[in-house]
Design a protein around this motif. Structure first.
Motif, short mmCIF file in Angstrom:
data_model
loop_
_atom_site.label_atom_id
_atom_site.label_comp_id
_atom_site.label_asym_id
_atom_site.label_seq_id
_atom_site.Cartn_x
_atom_site.Cartn_y
_atom_site.Cartn_z
N ALA A 196 0.77 -1.21 -0.12
CA ALA A 196 -0.20 0.04 -0.09
C ALA A 196 0.90 1.20 0.08
O ALA A 196 1.82 1.19 0.70
CB ALA A 196 -0.94 -0.05 1.08
N ARG A 197 0.58 2.23 -0.70
CA ARG A 197 1.42 3.54 -0.89
C ARG A 197 0.73 4.62 0.12
O ARG A 197 1.27 5.60 0.08
CB ARG A 197 1.16 4.01 -2.39
N SER A 198 -0.44 4.33 0.87
CA SER A 198 -1.03 5.30 1.86
C SER A 198 -1.56 4.41 2.68
O SER A 198 -1.91 3.20 2.89
CB SER A 198 -1.77 6.25 1.15
N GLU A 199 -1.91 5.07 3.94
CA GLU A 199 -2.70 4.44 4.81
C GLU A 199 -4.10 4.78 4.82
O GLU A 199 -4.72 6.15 4.78
CB GLU A 199 -2.10 4.90 6.44
N LEU A 200 -5.14 3.90 4.76
CA LEU A 200 -6.71 4.29 4.55
C LEU A 200 -7.13 4.58 5.84
O LEU A 200 -6.72 4.09 7.09
CB LEU A 200 -7.49 3.03 4.04
N PRO A 201 -8.17 5.86 5.91
CA PRO A 201 -8.74 6.02 7.25
C PRO A 201 -9.76 4.96 7.57
O PRO A 201 -10.27 4.47 6.92
CB PRO A 201 -9.47 7.52 7.00
N GLY A 202 -10.00 5.12 8.77
CA GLY A 202 -11.17 4.14 9.34
C GLY A 202 -10.70 2.58 9.37
O GLY A 202 -9.33 2.12 9.23
N LYS A 203 -11.58 1.72 9.18
CA LYS A 203 -11.31 0.23 9.11
C LYS A 203 -11.83 -0.45 8.12
O LYS A 203 -12.72 0.09 7.36
CB LYS A 203 -11.64 -0.65 10.50
#
Length: 213
Positions: A196-203
């Motif tokens: 992954a190139r970014s962190e997703l908000p939430g779950k």
């Protein structure tokens, strides 16, 4: 001495009756997508090449016909998932193939037709929906185990994006945006790849999350 009770054989639908039913479901699916769920039954019958009586003999009311169409689309989507699992050696390619086929099946455009009077908990509908969810999960698990799918996405994430990206309102010239659907789905699929190139908000979204929303 007991008299033997003759065993009655179950009557099987005639081949022409089955063909008529398939024609009705196909015509209804096409016209629901093109014009919405309130399209006249006689127009569906005309496109299917059958009489109104044949439609009502197979489907006693509009809800029964809508339910059969939605179940049919979900069954075809499940079949696409099964083929992707069986025929594609690359795990992420199987996921990609399934996502594009699911969009082509127009399952998203049919969702708004489940009105407040529609029995969303009908056994046939629930069975078809559970099969789609299970197979989607299997495809994602395979891609995740192969290290190809990012770990912070769930089945709900995939299905909600497929429906949103391929969901023009039924009856609003939806075919005019067809040329964009697969392009945008491919952008989404590229965002699913690991690492992954970014962190997703939430779950990660589950199907239960979607049902509660």
């Amino acid at each position: 001495m007991q008299t033997a009770i003759p065993v009655q054989k179950a009557t099987r639908p005639r081949a022409d009756a089955l063909r008529n039913r398939e024609r009705i479901v196909t015509a209804a699916r096409e016209m629901f997508v093109e014009f919405g769920a309130e399209v006249p039954i006689d127009e569906i019958a005309r496109r299917a090449g059958v009489g109104n009586a044949t439609v009502y003999r197979n489907f006693p009311d509009r809800d029964a016909l809508v339910r059969e169409v939605v179940c049919s689309v979900m069954d075809r989507t499940s079949e696409a998932a099964e083929l992707a699992l069986a025929e594609t050696g690359d795990a992420f390619e199987a996921l990609s193939r399934f996502v594009h086929v699911a969009a082509d099946e127009r399952i998203s455009a049919l969702c708004p037709m489940m009105s407040s009077t529609f029995d969303k908990h009908h056994p046939d509908l629930e069975a078809a929906r559970e099969r789609v969810e299970q197979l989607t999960g299997e495809i994602m698990d395979r891609a995740r185990a192969a290290g190809q799918l990012r770990t912070d996405v769930g089945v709900g994430d995939v299905l909600v994006v497929v429906t949103q990206l391929s969901r023009p309102p039924a009856g609003s010239a939806c075919t005019s945006i067809d040329r964009f659907v697969h392009r945008h789905l491919q952008l989404f699929l590229d965002g699913l790849r690991a690492p992954a190139r970014s962190e997703l908000p939430g779950k990660p979204a589950t199907m239960e999350d979607l049902r509660r929303s």
